[in-house]
Design a protein around this motif. Structure first.
Motif, PDB file in Angstrom:
ATOM      1  N   MET A 192      46.775  52.829  32.528  1.00 15.39           N
ATOM      2  CA  MET A 192      45.912  53.942  32.804  1.00 15.39           C
ATOM      3  C   MET A 192      46.422  54.732  33.976  1.00 15.39           C
ATOM      4  O   MET A 192      45.915  55.700  34.372  1.00 15.39           O
TER       5      MET A 192
ATOM      6  N   TYR B 236      41.407  37.289  36.300  1.00 13.48           N
ATOM      7  CA  TYR B 236      39.997  37.008  36.064  1.00 13.48           C
ATOM      8  C   TYR B 236      39.718  35.514  36.040  1.00 13.48           C
ATOM      9  O   TYR B 236      38.662  35.072  36.443  1.00 13.48           O
TER      10      TYR B 236
ATOM     11  N   VAL C  58      45.771  50.087  30.831  1.00 11.14           N
ATOM     12  CA  VAL C  58      44.502  49.985  31.539  1.00 11.14           C
ATOM     13  C   VAL C  58      44.503  48.810  32.506  1.00 11.14           C
ATOM     14  O   VAL C  58      43.997  48.910  33.623  1.00 11.14           O
ATOM     15  N   VAL C  59      45.110  47.696  32.093  1.00  7.67           N
ATOM     16  CA  VAL C  59      45.021  46.479  32.909  1.00  7.67           C
ATOM     17  C   VAL C  59      45.612  46.665  34.297  1.00  7.67           C
ATOM     18  O   VAL C  59      45.206  46.006  35.240  1.00  7.67           O
ATOM     19  N   ALA C  60      46.594  47.576  34.427  1.00  9.21           N
ATOM     20  CA  ALA C  60      47.271  47.713  35.712  1.00  9.21           C
ATOM     21  C   ALA C  60      46.343  48.256  36.796  1.00  9.21           C
ATOM     22  O   ALA C  60      46.607  48.084  37.976  1.00  9.21           O
ATOM     23  N   GLY C  61      45.268  48.918  36.406  1.00 10.44           N
ATOM     24  CA  GLY C  61      44.350  49.442  37.412  1.00 10.44           C
ATOM     25  C   GLY C  61      43.064  48.655  37.507  1.00 10.44           C
ATOM     26  O   GLY C  61      42.186  48.954  38.319  1.00 10.44           O
ATOM     27  N   LEU C  62      42.970  47.639  36.674  1.00 12.54           N
ATOM     28  CA  LEU C  62      41.704  46.926  36.542  1.00 12.54           C
ATOM     29  C   LEU C  62      41.290  46.196  37.822  1.00 12.54           C
ATOM     30  O   LEU C  62      40.135  46.267  38.245  1.00 12.54           O
ATOM     31  N   LEU C  63      42.258  45.510  38.436  1.00 15.55           N
ATOM     32  CA  LEU C  63      41.927  44.697  39.606  1.00 15.55           C
ATOM     33  C   LEU C  63      41.404  45.545  40.770  1.00 15.55           C
ATOM     34  O   LEU C  63      40.336  45.231  41.313  1.00 15.55           O
ATOM     35  N   PRO C  64      42.111  46.620  41.162  1.00 13.67           N
ATOM     36  CA  PRO C  64      41.569  47.436  42.256  1.00 13.67           C
ATOM     37  C   PRO C  64      40.191  47.997  41.925  1.00 13.67           C
ATOM     38  O   PRO C  64      39.330  48.057  42.807  1.00 13.67           O
ATOM     39  N   ILE C  65      39.995  48.382  40.684  1.00 10.90           N
ATOM     40  CA  ILE C  65      38.690  48.921  40.312  1.00 10.90           C
ATOM     41  C   ILE C  65      37.627  47.837  40.463  1.00 10.90           C
ATOM     42  O   ILE C  65      36.530  48.075  40.971  1.00 10.90           O
ATOM     43  N   TYR C  66      37.985  46.631  40.047  1.00  8.75           N
ATOM     44  CA  TYR C  66      37.066  45.502  40.191  1.00  8.75           C
ATOM     45  C   TYR C  66      36.729  45.265  41.668  1.00  8.75           C
ATOM     46  O   TYR C  66      35.564  45.126  42.044  1.00  8.75           O
ATOM     47  N   LEU C  67      37.786  45.243  42.522  1.00  3.88           N
ATOM     48  CA  LEU C  67      37.566  44.994  43.949  1.00  3.88           C
ATOM     49  C   LEU C  67      36.744  46.113  44.582  1.00  3.88           C
ATOM     50  O   LEU C  67      35.827  45.868  45.365  1.00  3.88           O
TER      51      LEU C  67
ATOM     52  N   VAL D  49      34.980  42.843  32.118  1.00  8.14           N
ATOM     53  CA  VAL D  49      35.331  42.465  33.482  1.00  8.14           C
ATOM     54  C   VAL D  49      34.294  42.975  34.483  1.00  8.14           C
ATOM     55  O   VAL D  49      33.993  42.305  35.466  1.00  8.14           O
TER      56      VAL D  49
END
Lengths: 322, 302
Positions: free
Chosen positions: A1, A281, B146-155, B243
């Motif tokens: 993304m 996760y 999408v996964v590459a931005g998932l962690l910062p968004i989660y944090l 997530v």
């Protein structure tokens, strides 16, 4: 993304859509650009900033279960990622999964589009029947395949085997456990089922936009069906094939639902999205997951640069028209 | 042709008289081949549809009848699967998750339109320098995982206390669909001849009138198709939802995954759930087949 733009230098000369030539005016220039800004700012904030954050996190040794021990570690996450057997395997799985599904859907989609390009009774109904798989919510489709079709005890596939065998007086037909015996194929089959209609629709639109006069002329000149297909239809379809491959790859590389639902990444079916999801996760390895994410993005940029060149050639006609 | 008779909508088939001609000679052979290919198309169509039909049939069976081998075609039909899905037996009610899905899909679609329309307008009707580069920038954001931005968004969500919040999904779905929407609408708006707009402007019509009278009517079908596709993608999305949401903001696909562990124990219920959750997308997709193709191909296929 996320990620820096792979800007293709589109071989396009944007024909100026400028209305009557006006004096260059700073205010005017901003007024024409202003409508673009909300979308641009929003997209940069929501997609590019997280990627920058991923870059930073990837330089830290950071496990969320052990938050006090968070420290800068340089490139060691990348070294570990490069040595990580599971990650390397998931890269391979992603490539195999994407390539096989895209190839199979394009070939099947083309055959179906050719079938549906003919006139026959109930063509509209067949088209509607064919679209249905694409319109099932992906998680629901994956559940459908896993439980209703693949289930070794009462799935439709084994049920059909039992039924057919019973017609021939066989009481103990083979009852394979599809998911555990051929896990990757099981995931691929469900994805092929979902995406073939999509390819079919795009290619059908391509077939129906063929100039008929040229085909008529070729036929009068004595060209056979195969020759017409090979020298007229296929070249015309090239743009549509490329578009289908591009859009299909973009979606299937990122597939999460089918892998997650059907095999839960087990049995060597974990693709990149699933592996990264799991690293962060379930294993809570934030630094590791981020490094893997960055590597994936680098890989994607390489592919996207190539892909965008394809699209830009695809849209050249359109761009020069407008 | 006769072999494929029982279809309600015949797409321009030859006249009845033509069909009654004897099947002989080269024309007869060609016609027989056409009939065979039509039949083949029907067979393949039914084969692709079979899993969907089977899902609907299973959803209408009792749990015992659903789990038989070989399958029980003649079993009596019941709404029990749907009743259990909607919480009749004390299970979790799907309503909160369905409402969350509607909220996330509808709100993000509206937000996409608000952001994408002006951008597409600027890119297609007004001169923006290097407009193709801008356009490709939009598309490039869609091509990266999408996964590459998932962690910062989660944090980030965790720190600002937005985990399990449906509005976070609205924002993310908007960013997910915005590039596609800009592309699609750019291509639809580019179909409007500039001359018409200029003529209206020369006649002294204010921008508002030009938009309402000239641009809107031509662009409306394209806008509808764009909205439909944004709605479908948001409705289907699962990774973000899984997530970033928990109990309160859970969406329908995530609710569906709670059945994964059941290992088919409640086959009819799983099927009923799948049917209910797929229904909005199926209905919308069937209703707008042509627009759907055009939209999914970013407006490149017309």
């Amino acid at each position: 993304m996320t990620a820096p733009t792979a800007e293709p230098h589109a071989p396009v000369t944007p024909a100026p859509r400028v209305s009557p030539p006006q004096p260059p005016n700073r205010l005017k220039a901003w007024a024409t650009r202003a409508p673009l800004l909300p979308a641009l700012v929003f997209l940069i904030a929501v997609t590019q900033l997280p990627f920058v954050a991923t870059l930073v996190i990837s330089l830290f040794d950071w496990n969320s279960l052990d938050p006090d021990d968070r420290h800068f570690t340089g490139l060691s996450n990348y070294r570990r990622a490069a040595e990580d057997e599971a990650l390397r395997e998931s890269v391979l799985t992603t490539a195999v999964l994407t390539a096989s599904v895209v190839l199979a859907t394009v070939v099947l989609g083309l055959l179906l589009a050719l079938l549906l390009d003919r006139e026959f009774r109930g063509r509209g109904v067949v088209r509607t029947l064919l679209i249905a798989p694409f319109l099932i919510v992906p998680v629901a489709a994956a559940l459908l395949w896993k439980h209703v079709l693949y289930n070794p005890d009462y799935g439709l596939f084994n049920g059909a085997l039992t039924w057919v065998a019973a017609r021939f007086g066989d009481d103990s037909p083979p009852q394979p456990d599809w998911v555990s015996e051929m896990p990757l194929l099981a995931v691929e089959a469900s994805l092929i089922w979902q995406w073939t209609p999509f390819m079919m629709l795009i290619l059908l639109a391509g077939l129906q936009s063929r100039p008929t006069d040229m085909i008529e002329a070729a036929r009068i000149d004595g060209a056979g069906n195969w020759q017409i297909f090979r020298y007229l239809t296929l070249p015309h379809l090239r743009r549509y094939l490329e578009l289908g491959v591009l859009l299909g790859s973009v979606h299937i590389v990122q597939n999460f639902d089918a892998v997650f639902t059907i095999t839960a990444g087990g049995l060597d079916t974990a693709n990149l999205p699933y592996t990264i999801y799991q690293t962060f996760y379930q294993a809570h390895e934030y630094g590791q997951a981020s490094a893997a994410g960055v590597l994936v993005v680098i890989g994607s940029i390489i592919i996207a640069t190539f892909a965008l060149r394809v699209v830009s050639s695809l849209f050249t006609e359109e761009a020069s028209r407008s | 042709m006769t072999a494929t008779a029982d279809a309600p909508t015949a797409a321009a088939s030859p006249s009845a008289a033509a069909r009654r001609r004897p099947l002989a000679g080269p024309r007869g052979r060609a016609r027989r081949r056409g009939a065979a290919l039509g039949l083949l198309a029907w067979l393949v169509g039914l084969l692709f549809f079979l899993p969907v039909a089977w899902m609907v049939l299973t959803s209408l069976h009792s749990e015992q009848d659903a789990a038989t081998n070989p399958p029980s075609l003649g079993a009596s039909l019941t709404w029990d699967g749907y009743r259990t899905f909607f919480g009749a037996d004390g299970g979790a009610s799907p309503w909160p998750s369905l409402i969350n899905s509607v909220t996330a899909s509808v709100c993000s679609t509206l937000l996409v339109l608000v952001l994408a329309l002006p951008a597409a307008y600027a890119l297609s009707l007004r001169p923006v320098r290097k407009w193709t580069d801008v356009l490709f920038f939009f598309l490039s954001t869609k091509m990266l995982p999408v996964v590459a931005g998932l962690l910062p968004i989660y944090l980030f969500a965790k720190n600002v206390d937005m985990l399990d919040n449906i509005w976070l999904l609205v924002i993310l779905y908007t960013s997910m669909n915005l590039p596609i929407a800009v592309w699609m609408m750019q291509s639809f708006l580019a179909d409007i001849p500039v001359a018409i707009i200029e003529a209206a402007q020369i006649d002294g019509a204010p921008l508002r009138t030009v938009l309402a009278r000239v641009v809107a009517p031509v662009a409306a079908p394209g806008i509808a198709a764009t909205s439909l596709i944004c709605f479908i993608f948001s409705w289907n999305e699962m990774l973000f939802a899984r997530v970033l949401t928990g109990v309160r903001a859970q969406t329908a696909p995530v609710f569906l995954t709670s059945f994964i562990t059941s290992q088919g124990l409640f086959l009819a219920k799983v099927c009923a759930a799948s049917v209910v959750i797929s229904l909005p997308v199926l209905a919308a997709g069937f209703a707008a087949q042509d627009k759907l193709v055009q939209g999914l191909s970013l407006g490149a296929v017309k």
